[in-house]
Design an enzyme around this catalytic site. Structure first.
Site, PDB file in Angstrom:
ATOM      1  N   GLN A 191      43.459  28.552  40.184  1.00  0.00           N
ATOM      2  CA  GLN A 191      42.876  29.745  39.561  1.00  0.00           C
ATOM      3  C   GLN A 191      43.816  30.291  38.488  1.00  0.00           C
ATOM      4  O   GLN A 191      43.440  31.208  37.766  1.00  0.00           O
ATOM      5  CB  GLN A 191      42.652  30.835  40.618  1.00  0.00           C
ATOM      6  CG  GLN A 191      41.602  30.530  41.667  1.00  0.00           C
ATOM      7  CD  GLN A 191      41.559  31.594  42.757  1.00  0.00           C
ATOM      8  OE1 GLN A 191      41.924  31.319  43.889  1.00  0.00           O
ATOM      9  NE2 GLN A 191      41.116  32.804  42.443  1.00  0.00           N
ATOM     10  N   PHE A 222      38.227  31.046  46.363  1.00  0.00           N
ATOM     11  CA  PHE A 222      38.174  32.262  47.179  1.00  0.00           C
ATOM     12  C   PHE A 222      39.522  32.955  47.303  1.00  0.00           C
ATOM     13  O   PHE A 222      39.790  33.645  48.276  1.00  0.00           O
ATOM     14  CB  PHE A 222      37.580  31.946  48.568  1.00  0.00           C
ATOM     15  CG  PHE A 222      36.267  31.232  48.491  1.00  0.00           C
ATOM     16  CD1 PHE A 222      35.134  31.890  48.004  1.00  0.00           C
ATOM     17  CD2 PHE A 222      36.156  29.899  48.840  1.00  0.00           C
ATOM     18  CE1 PHE A 222      33.911  31.229  47.879  1.00  0.00           C
ATOM     19  CE2 PHE A 222      34.940  29.230  48.719  1.00  0.00           C
ATOM     20  CZ  PHE A 222      33.819  29.901  48.243  1.00  0.00           C
ATOM     21  N   GLU A 226      44.864  30.989  43.952  1.00  0.00           N
ATOM     22  CA  GLU A 226      45.439  31.919  42.972  1.00  0.00           C
ATOM     23  C   GLU A 226      46.935  31.673  42.867  1.00  0.00           C
ATOM     24  O   GLU A 226      47.499  31.634  41.789  1.00  0.00           O
ATOM     25  CB  GLU A 226      45.140  33.371  43.385  1.00  0.00           C
ATOM     26  CG  GLU A 226      45.661  34.375  42.360  1.00  0.00           C
ATOM     27  CD  GLU A 226      45.279  35.820  42.646  1.00  0.00           C
ATOM     28  OE1 GLU A 226      44.376  36.073  43.452  1.00  0.00           O
ATOM     29  OE2 GLU A 226      45.913  36.710  42.042  1.00  0.00           O
ATOM     30  N   ARG A 304      46.586  46.659  47.786  1.00  0.00           N
ATOM     31  CA  ARG A 304      45.128  46.829  47.800  1.00  0.00           C
ATOM     32  C   ARG A 304      44.642  47.341  49.162  1.00  0.00           C
ATOM     33  O   ARG A 304      43.645  48.060  49.233  1.00  0.00           O
ATOM     34  CB  ARG A 304      44.396  45.557  47.388  1.00  0.00           C
ATOM     35  CG  ARG A 304      43.086  45.861  46.685  1.00  0.00           C
ATOM     36  CD  ARG A 304      42.378  44.612  46.231  1.00  0.00           C
ATOM     37  NE  ARG A 304      42.370  44.437  44.783  1.00  0.00           N
ATOM     38  CZ  ARG A 304      41.601  45.108  43.926  1.00  0.00           C
ATOM     39  NH1 ARG A 304      40.761  46.030  44.340  1.00  0.00           N
ATOM     40  NH2 ARG A 304      41.656  44.871  42.638  1.00  0.00           N
ATOM     41  N   ARG A 336      39.307  36.606  48.981  1.00  0.00           N
ATOM     42  CA  ARG A 336      38.210  37.525  48.619  1.00  0.00           C
ATOM     43  C   ARG A 336      38.368  38.921  49.242  1.00  0.00           C
ATOM     44  O   ARG A 336      38.234  39.076  50.450  1.00  0.00           O
ATOM     45  CB  ARG A 336      36.888  36.910  49.060  1.00  0.00           C
ATOM     46  CG  ARG A 336      35.701  37.281  48.182  1.00  0.00           C
ATOM     47  CD  ARG A 336      34.519  36.444  48.593  1.00  0.00           C
ATOM     48  NE  ARG A 336      33.481  36.454  47.560  1.00  0.00           N
ATOM     49  CZ  ARG A 336      32.458  35.608  47.536  1.00  0.00           C
ATOM     50  NH1 ARG A 336      32.327  34.701  48.463  1.00  0.00           N
ATOM     51  NH2 ARG A 336      31.560  35.681  46.584  1.00  0.00           N
ATOM     52  N   PHE A 338      41.211  40.655  48.906  1.00  0.00           N
ATOM     53  CA  PHE A 338      42.625  40.831  48.573  1.00  0.00           C
ATOM     54  C   PHE A 338      43.268  42.006  49.321  1.00  0.00           C
ATOM     55  O   PHE A 338      43.872  42.879  48.721  1.00  0.00           O
ATOM     56  CB  PHE A 338      42.716  41.030  47.051  1.00  0.00           C
ATOM     57  CG  PHE A 338      44.030  40.638  46.423  1.00  0.00           C
ATOM     58  CD1 PHE A 338      44.345  39.307  46.233  1.00  0.00           C
ATOM     59  CD2 PHE A 338      44.937  41.595  45.996  1.00  0.00           C
ATOM     60  CE1 PHE A 338      45.549  38.944  45.619  1.00  0.00           C
ATOM     61  CE2 PHE A 338      46.141  41.241  45.380  1.00  0.00           C
ATOM     62  CZ  PHE A 338      46.440  39.911  45.190  1.00  0.00           C
ATOM     63  N   THR A 434      45.435  45.005  40.413  1.00  0.00           N
ATOM     64  CA  THR A 434      46.292  46.150  40.756  1.00  0.00           C
ATOM     65  C   THR A 434      47.653  46.029  40.080  1.00  0.00           C
ATOM     66  O   THR A 434      48.354  47.009  39.929  1.00  0.00           O
ATOM     67  CB  THR A 434      46.471  46.227  42.276  1.00  0.00           C
ATOM     68  OG1 THR A 434      46.961  44.973  42.738  1.00  0.00           O
ATOM     69  CG2 THR A 434      45.134  46.524  42.949  1.00  0.00           C
ATOM     70  N   GLU A 707      33.959  39.935  44.589  1.00  0.00           N
ATOM     71  CA  GLU A 707      34.509  40.296  45.897  1.00  0.00           C
ATOM     72  C   GLU A 707      33.757  41.391  46.654  1.00  0.00           C
ATOM     73  O   GLU A 707      33.637  41.315  47.880  1.00  0.00           O
ATOM     74  CB  GLU A 707      35.971  40.725  45.742  1.00  0.00           C
ATOM     75  CG  GLU A 707      36.906  39.596  45.344  1.00  0.00           C
ATOM     76  CD  GLU A 707      38.250  40.119  44.880  1.00  0.00           C
ATOM     77  OE1 GLU A 707      38.306  40.728  43.796  1.00  0.00           O
ATOM     78  OE2 GLU A 707      39.233  39.942  45.608  1.00  0.00           O
TER      79      GLU A 707
END
Ligand code: MTE
Ligand code: HPA
Ligand code: MOS
Length: 754
Positions: A191, A222, A226, A304, A336, A338, A434, A707
């Site tokens: 990602q 998902f 990342e 988060r 998903r 996070f 964020t 998400e």
């Protein structure tokens, strides 16, 4: 469902890492990893493995010419272990051979000895031993200490939520090629192409311009790709660099489940205070996040959790602390939501428990405390165009809750072993990375002389349909057919310094960049058209339905003619644009700011049927009113909503990760880790689009969708609790996900409570 990849997917023609044509002589890697959760490496003997059939090399820490460091946020993660190992699965070496099976066989001949050290598996134990990734973080609003005395009810409790394995269809992998001059080109299932490029450069001691990363598409991610796609790309690149041959490295499913991180399990404590009419006055929570052995993205995920700790409610006094706890399991990572779902599950549990104590329905508390326009979140941001009540009220108008509960009561009164339950779940999800600087993207657009259009952006297609959406955005902006447009692979040589495609921001950030780049070309083409038409004011020119208009009257010029004319006039048909989200910031010292461009709101009502003899359940319906903004792509957004809901249901119910006391993951195959199957899909999923809610902060007034719908899945936990309480009214309520059939039975028939 018309994702732009549908046809190729169905025919098996889409290219994933495994499908990349590699030349003869390409070598295959197998990762040798730690069999123990924590220890010192005493000795590793590679000689038998090295002499094994087909082996061409064994690459380990000592082969790294640059820095043995892949930590993306905090530099605490080696590519290969040096003198200690910190989880079962910690990579130690890469065996490279002529075939994958040879590499795998050879890895079994590596003799490694360790001095075992105690392993920590529980986040609360890690916190007690001060094994924290970063110091605890606290978000505060109002005055918690003074507020308890205003409360008529104060309820405290503990909430546990389990991890979740991504089970993307395509496992982690990469193929690396050496290029002219010793550079590296990598095809990676990531990602975050730039993170892969940057990290390979760090490992090899290269400037970034010697590394090219290309991503065609991912077979699902998902969040699991990342940060955690990087290691495999680095290993393949390092091996290709060392051996001078292309190297392919793809994890098999079981290794992928064992070695890679998952959604973070959390254990949390809450204290909630309410007035007797259900107004929440105070909320205190402590979140213990099980980060695993390295930081990975845990700190951003922890943030988060705090950002979403009050879900979609205004609570005037909040004190929420979160601890990222280092343990000896694989480093946990983005998934998903996070960290948001973990925070939201705790407040929803607190509300559920409070309702039980107060003898009312949770929905009474939920309704009474919904965010309103201008309300302040615990991190200082105030709501703007808050649609919380609109979604909730519209849902209740469509599906009167009282009627649903009434019908359930009637059903349950006549049914002994089969019980039904329902719950309402409102959601609110902040849209933006964020980590503020990540909120940027760029687009590169070429128009070729035949009028076909080629788009490159930072966005990675992973099944979420970002390519179809970018295509639509470009087509609408140019006033041409979507069939004219091709979205290219994501490539670091074409588009630089990309943020990961994550945080549901793929379409927002890249879509705005596409609009900006299209507008540059649009203006150039307007001028060419004006010249052609002998028009002095080029602003009178517009394009629509493939045709050129002057003052909204169609002319004889078509888009294709015009492009050709532009080329003959030596007008550039390439444009590049960069977009960043304006006006967002966050001060990590005060924990206040305006971190989100906007919020996504929605409400759902879910109903379940529980077999109280066997502990198994079915999902009767999920009905939601969701704020999509001005919808950009109906079928794709609906697919995202439905897929997210099912994934959320899986997290709440059947997906259970188990480790033994030695830190070994026991559920490391699809035979032991149960993902939602066709029977877990709700029989009815009605997703209503909130009307008239254009979003000023999304491309073509749309809202992010990737998400937020996941969080509707939380509702099934509370619906199941209600069904269980219908069977056993005095049952002790526990918040401990996943609520597997096994746990249902233990709770229904446990003899220690009434
Ligand atoms: N949908 C599919 N089919 N496959 C995926 O991997 N990832 C989810 C979501 N939907 C995912 C998906 C996650 S975690 C995110 S952050 C977003 O898609 C990322 O894409 P977007 O920003 O383009 O929405
Ligand atoms: N989501 C996903 N990835 C991220 C985020 C986020 O909010 N912040 C930093 N990386
Ligand atoms: Mo999604 S968890 O932000 O990749």
């Amino acid at each position: 469902m018309r994702n732009s990849d549908s046809v190729h997917h169905v025919r098996g023609e889409s290219h994933f890492i495994e499908d990349i044509n590699v030349p003869e002589g390409t070598l295959f890697g197998y990762v040798f990893y730690s069999p123990i959760a924590h220890g010192k490496i005493i000795k590793i003997d590679y000689s038998d493995a090295f002499n094994s059939k087909g082996v061409k090399g064994i690459i380990s820490a000592k082969d790294i010419p640059g820095e043995n460091q892949i930590g993306g946020v905090i530099p605490d993660e080696n590519l290969f272990a040096e003198d200690s190992v910190h989880f079962i699965g910690h990579p130690i070496a890469l065996v490279v051979a002529e075939t994958y099976l040879q590499a795998h066989e050879a890895s079994k001949k590596i003799k490694a000895s360790f001095k075992k050290l105690p392993a920590i598996l529980d986040p609360r134990e890690a916190a007690a031993k001060d094994e924290l990734i970063i110091p605890p973080r606290t978000f505060e609003l109002g005055n918690i200490n003074d507020s308890w005395k205003e409360c008529d009810f104060i309820i405290e409790g503990k909430v546990d939520s389990g991890g979740q394995e991504h089970i993307y269809l395509e496992t982690q992998g990469a193929v690396a090629f050496q290029t002219e001059g010793g550079g590296i080109k990598v095809f990676s299932a990531t990602q975050a192409p730039t993170a892969v490029q940057r990290t390979i450069a760090r490992i090899l001691g290269f400037p970034m311009n010697k590394v090219e990363v290309d991503v065609q598409r991912l077979g699902g991610a998902f969040g699991g790709k990342e940060d955690q796609a990087t290691a495999w790309a680095c290993m393949a690149a390092l091996a290709a660099h060392k051996l001078g041959t292309p190297v392919k490295l793809i994890l098999n499913r079981q290794d992928d489940i064992r070695i890679t991180g998952k959604r973070h399990p959390y254990s949390s404590d809450y204290k909630i205070g309410l007035t007797k009419d259900g107004k929440i006055i105070a909320y205190q929570a402590t979140f213990y996040q099980n980060a695993g052995a390295c930081a990975d993205l845990s700190t951003a995920i922890l943030d988060r959790t705090l950002f979403h700790c009050t879900n979609t409610y205004f609570i005037p006094n909040v004190h929420a602390t979160a601890l990222s706890c280092r343990t000896n399991i694989a480093p946990n990572t983005a998934f998903r939501g996070f960290g948001g779902p973990q925070g939201m599950f705790v407040i929803e549990s607190a509300i559920y428990k409070a309702a039980q104590v107060m003898g009312i329905e949770p929905v009474e508390i939920q309704r009474k405390n919904l965010l309103k326009e201008g309300d302040e979140f615990p991190f200082g941001q105030k709501t703007l165009k808050c649609n919380a009540s609109r979604c909730f009220d519209e849902l209740e108008v469509n599906y009167p809750f009282a009627k649903i509960f009434q019908e359930i009561n009637e059903f349950n009164s006549k049914s002994t072993l089969i019980k039904k339950g329902a719950a309402v779940i409102p959601i609110c999800f902040g849209i933006s990375f964020t980590t503020s600087i990540l909120n940027q993207a760029s687009a590169l657009i070429h128009i070729y002389t035949d009028g076909s259009i080629n788009i490159s952006t930072a966005a990675v297609e992973m099944g979420q349909g970002v390519n179809a959406k970018l295509k639509r955005i470009a087509a609408r902006t140019f006033g041409v057919a979507e069939s004219r447009i091709k979205v290219e692979s994501t490539n670091t040589s074409r588009v630089s310094n990309t943020s990961p495609t994550a945080a549901s921001k793929g379409t927002d950030l890249n879509g705005f960049a596409v609009i900006d780049a299209c507008n540059i070309l649009y203006a150039r083409l307007q001028k060419v058209a004006a010249e052609e038409l002998g028009e002095s004011d080029f602003s009178t020119i517009s394009f629509n339905h493939e045709k050129v208009f002057r003052n909204n009257v169609v002319t004889g010029l078509t888009f294709s003619n015009l492009v050709n004319k532009a080329y003959s006039k030596k007008v550039s048909l390439t444009a590049q644009a960069h977009h960043s989200t304006p006006d967002i910031y966050f001060n990590t010292k005060t924990n206040k700011g305006n971190p989100f461009a906007y919020h996504v709101y929605g409400s759902a009502v879910v109903q379940v049927t529980l077999d109280c003899l066997r502990g198994i359940y079915e999902f009767d319906f999920v009905k939601a009113v969701h704020d999509f903004g001005e919808i950009l792509h109906k079928t794709i957004d609906l697919g995202q909503a439905e897929g997210g809901i099912v994934q959320g249901i899986g997290w709440m119910t059947c997906e259970e990760l188990k480790w033994n006391s030695e830190g070994k993951l026991l559920t490391d195959a699809l035979s032991t880790y149960k993902i939602p199957d066709i029977h877990a899909i709700p029989k009815v999923m009605n997703i209503h689009f909130l009307e008239n809610s254009p979003n000023d902060f999304g491309p073509l007034h749309s809202k992010a969708i990737g998400e937020p719908p996941f969080m509707y899945g939380l509702g099934v936990y509370f619906a199941l609790m209600n069904a269980m309480r219908a069977f056993r009214p005095g049952m002790e309520i526990k918040f401990d996900t996943p609520l597997t059939p096994e746990k249902v039975l233990l709770m229904l028939y446990n003899s220690t409570t009434n």
